[in-house]
Motif scaffolding. Structure first.
Motif, PDB file in Angstrom:
ATOM      1  N   LYS A   7      29.742  22.837  46.291  1.00 56.68           N
ATOM      2  CA  LYS A   7      30.759  23.064  47.220  1.00 56.68           C
ATOM      3  C   LYS A   7      30.075  23.337  48.849  1.00 56.68           C
ATOM      4  CE  LYS A   7      33.782  25.600  44.166  1.00 56.68           C
ATOM      5  NZ  LYS A   7      33.839  26.760  43.636  1.00 56.68           N
ATOM      6  N   LYS A   8      28.585  23.409  48.746  1.00 58.97           N
ATOM      7  CA  LYS A   8      28.035  23.484  50.021  1.00 58.97           C
ATOM      8  C   LYS A   8      27.043  22.316  50.146  1.00 58.97           C
ATOM      9  CE  LYS A   8      28.002  28.736  50.002  1.00 58.97           C
ATOM     10  NZ  LYS A   8      27.485  29.832  49.962  1.00 58.97           N
ATOM     11  N   LEU A   9      26.931  21.333  49.393  1.00 57.20           N
ATOM     12  CA  LEU A   9      26.279  20.178  49.445  1.00 57.20           C
ATOM     13  C   LEU A   9      26.856  18.914  49.995  1.00 57.20           C
ATOM     14  CD1 LEU A   9      24.190  20.153  46.245  1.00 57.20           C
ATOM     15  CD2 LEU A   9      23.264  20.855  48.437  1.00 57.20           C
ATOM     16  N   PRO A  10      26.829  18.523  51.030  1.00 59.91           N
ATOM     17  CA  PRO A  10      27.442  17.204  51.530  1.00 59.91           C
ATOM     18  C   PRO A  10      26.734  16.108  50.722  1.00 59.91           C
ATOM     19  CG  PRO A  10      25.669  17.595  53.126  1.00 59.91           C
ATOM     20  CD  PRO A  10      25.614  18.889  52.009  1.00 59.91           C
ATOM     21  N   LYS A  52      33.789  19.490  44.326  1.00 59.00           N
ATOM     22  CA  LYS A  52      33.792  20.829  43.763  1.00 59.00           C
ATOM     23  C   LYS A  52      32.909  21.174  42.546  1.00 59.00           C
ATOM     24  CE  LYS A  52      38.605  21.125  45.363  1.00 59.00           C
ATOM     25  NZ  LYS A  52      40.027  21.112  45.051  1.00 59.00           N
ATOM     26  N   THR A  53      32.520  20.222  41.890  1.00 65.78           N
ATOM     27  CA  THR A  53      31.882  20.579  40.581  1.00 65.78           C
ATOM     28  C   THR A  53      30.585  19.610  40.384  1.00 65.78           C
ATOM     29  OG1 THR A  53      32.974  18.466  39.422  1.00 65.78           O
ATOM     30  CG2 THR A  53      34.011  20.688  39.194  1.00 65.78           C
ATOM     31  N   VAL A  54      29.668  19.986  39.791  1.00 66.41           N
ATOM     32  CA  VAL A  54      28.291  19.352  39.583  1.00 66.41           C
ATOM     33  C   VAL A  54      28.720  17.751  39.228  1.00 66.41           C
ATOM     34  CG1 VAL A  54      26.170  18.962  38.281  1.00 66.41           C
ATOM     35  CG2 VAL A  54      27.069  21.397  39.248  1.00 66.41           C
ATOM     36  N   GLY A  55      29.571  17.505  38.249  1.00 65.31           N
ATOM     37  CA  GLY A  55      29.894  16.215  37.796  1.00 65.31           C
ATOM     38  C   GLY A  55      30.563  15.262  39.003  1.00 65.31           C
ATOM     39  N   GLU A  56      31.248  16.024  39.680  1.00 65.14           N
ATOM     40  CA  GLU A  56      31.988  15.290  41.081  1.00 65.14           C
ATOM     41  C   GLU A  56      30.814  14.842  41.951  1.00 65.14           C
ATOM     42  OE1 GLU A  56      35.195  17.623  42.426  1.00 65.14           O
ATOM     43  OE2 GLU A  56      36.455  17.228  40.847  1.00 65.14           O
ATOM     44  N   MET A  57      29.876  15.776  42.155  1.00 66.63           N
ATOM     45  CA  MET A  57      28.781  15.428  42.910  1.00 66.63           C
ATOM     46  C   MET A  57      28.018  14.321  42.581  1.00 66.63           C
ATOM     47  SD  MET A  57      25.276  17.685  43.657  1.00 66.63           S
ATOM     48  CE  MET A  57      24.671  17.116  42.322  1.00 66.63           C
ATOM     49  N   TRP A  58      27.765  14.372  41.404  1.00 57.52           N
ATOM     50  CA  TRP A  58      26.805  13.119  40.802  1.00 57.52           C
ATOM     51  C   TRP A  58      27.618  12.069  40.816  1.00 57.52           C
ATOM     52  CZ3 TRP A  58      21.976  13.188  41.328  1.00 57.52           C
ATOM     53  CH2 TRP A  58      21.389  14.348  40.938  1.00 57.52           C
ATOM     54  N   ALA A  96      30.017  22.266  30.290  1.00 58.34           N
ATOM     55  CA  ALA A  96      30.074  23.396  31.227  1.00 58.34           C
ATOM     56  C   ALA A  96      29.287  23.192  32.509  1.00 58.34           C
ATOM     57  CB  ALA A  96      29.642  24.547  30.507  1.00 58.34           C
ATOM     58  N   TYR A  97      28.230  22.620  32.387  1.00 61.67           N
ATOM     59  CA  TYR A  97      27.460  22.302  33.520  1.00 61.67           C
ATOM     60  C   TYR A  97      28.117  21.354  34.466  1.00 61.67           C
ATOM     61  CZ  TYR A  97      23.690  20.783  36.598  1.00 61.67           C
ATOM     62  OH  TYR A  97      22.683  20.576  37.744  1.00 61.67           O
ATOM     63  N   LEU A  98      28.453  20.297  34.019  1.00 60.49           N
ATOM     64  CA  LEU A  98      29.148  19.149  34.806  1.00 60.49           C
ATOM     65  C   LEU A  98      30.505  19.556  35.414  1.00 60.49           C
ATOM     66  CD1 LEU A  98      28.194  16.039  32.893  1.00 60.49           C
ATOM     67  CD2 LEU A  98      27.129  16.688  35.081  1.00 60.49           C
ATOM     68  N   SER A  99      31.141  20.649  34.700  1.00 54.46           N
ATOM     69  CA  SER A  99      32.609  21.184  35.237  1.00 54.46           C
ATOM     70  C   SER A  99      32.366  22.274  36.193  1.00 54.46           C
ATOM     71  CB  SER A  99      33.442  21.411  34.022  1.00 54.46           C
ATOM     72  OG  SER A  99      33.088  22.405  33.357  1.00 54.46           O
ATOM     73  N   GLY A 100      31.126  22.896  36.150  1.00 54.61           N
ATOM     74  CA  GLY A 100      30.667  23.924  37.000  1.00 54.61           C
ATOM     75  C   GLY A 100      30.348  23.467  38.531  1.00 54.61           C
ATOM     76  N   SER A 101      30.039  24.525  39.036  1.00 57.67           N
ATOM     77  CA  SER A 101      29.728  24.188  40.578  1.00 57.67           C
ATOM     78  C   SER A 101      28.222  24.643  40.943  1.00 57.67           C
ATOM     79  CB  SER A 101      30.691  25.000  41.521  1.00 57.67           C
ATOM     80  OG  SER A 101      30.623  26.309  41.490  1.00 57.67           O
ATOM     81  N   SER A 102      27.557  25.311  39.820  1.00 60.57           N
ATOM     82  CA  SER A 102      26.072  25.770  40.282  1.00 60.57           C
ATOM     83  C   SER A 102      25.217  24.607  39.677  1.00 60.57           C
ATOM     84  CB  SER A 102      25.852  26.985  39.125  1.00 60.57           C
ATOM     85  OG  SER A 102      26.676  28.074  39.626  1.00 60.57           O
ATOM     86  N   HIS A 103      24.684  24.068  40.898  1.00 57.58           N
ATOM     87  CA  HIS A 103      23.566  23.001  40.621  1.00 57.58           C
ATOM     88  C   HIS A 103      22.246  23.457  40.511  1.00 57.58           C
ATOM     89  CE1 HIS A 103      21.942  19.058  41.205  1.00 57.58           C
ATOM     90  NE2 HIS A 103      21.690  19.413  42.410  1.00 57.58           N
ATOM     91  N   HIS A 104      21.696  22.937  39.508  1.00 60.48           N
ATOM     92  CA  HIS A 104      20.279  23.089  39.263  1.00 60.48           C
ATOM     93  C   HIS A 104      19.399  21.839  39.520  1.00 60.48           C
ATOM     94  CE1 HIS A 104      21.205  26.976  37.350  1.00 60.48           C
ATOM     95  NE2 HIS A 104      22.022  26.187  36.446  1.00 60.48           N
TER      96      HIS A 104
END
Length: 186
Positions: free
Chosen positions: A9-12, A19-25, A59-67
């Motif tokens: 949520k802090k990564l443009p 909102k999620t790692v999956g949406e970011m990718w 869980a990873y792709l629906s979460g917001s914590s990106h590794h």
């Protein structure tokens, strides 16, 4: 050792904040090989090829914590396990692209590898309960200025070599003319 976890949520992205790692990718690449999204394509590959990682993948792709960032230091056995998970999926992706006559665009395979790396780290932390340490990741934006040190060394070497050249082959001397002829004719 892994980079600090980042809240997506802090990564443009090029398509705004997600909102999620999956949406970011999904925002980084529209390439999905027939799936409705890049993240669903990843889930599909995991489900078919590595079902033991499926729960962590979801869980990873629906979460917001990106590794992210593909930066890590890990034990050899964990590294080999990561490679055994990651590379067959990436190879299958490339093969699927070839069989459909599709050329993956730009960094798509790199994005897939980075997403799988983050997923694997999530799996290690949450499923295997592996101990880890997060450290700050450092980016170097302008590395050309750092070359000033090497330019100074190069200048010093040239100066020393020039001084030695003048000492043994003084300007205007027969030896210097002979040396020039020798070097030019090679």
């Amino acid at each position: 050792v892994i980079p600090n976890t980042v809240d997506v949520k802090k990564l443009p992205t090029k398509n705004g904040i997600k909102k999620t790692v999956g949406e970011m990718w999904d925002a980084y690449t529209e390439f999905s090989l027939g799936e409705d999204s890049f993240s669903n394509m990843i889930i599909n590959y995991i489900e078919q090829m590595m079902p033991e990682y499926l729960e962590s993948a979801r869980a990873y792709l629906s979460g917001s914590s990106h590794h992210g960032f593909n930066c890590y230091i890990m034990r050899r056995d964990l590294f080999e396990q990561m490679c055994e998970m990651q590379f067959p999926i990436m190879k299958r992706f490339e093969d699927d692209c070839a069989s459909f006559g599709i050329v993956s665009e730009g960094r798509t395979v790199g994005y897939l590898g980075e997403a799988l790396n983050g997923l694997f780290i999530h799996y290690l932390i949450n499923e295997r309960k592996v101990s880890y340490k997060e450290l700050q990741l450092v980016f170097f934006h302008n590395t050309t200025r750092g070359n000033a040190f090497f330019k100074k060394i190069k200048f010093r070497i040239k100066s020393i070599f020039g001084a030695l050249l003048s000492l043994f082959f003084p300007r205007g001397s027969k030896r210097r003319r002979w040396l020039k002829k020798l070097l030019v004719h090679q």
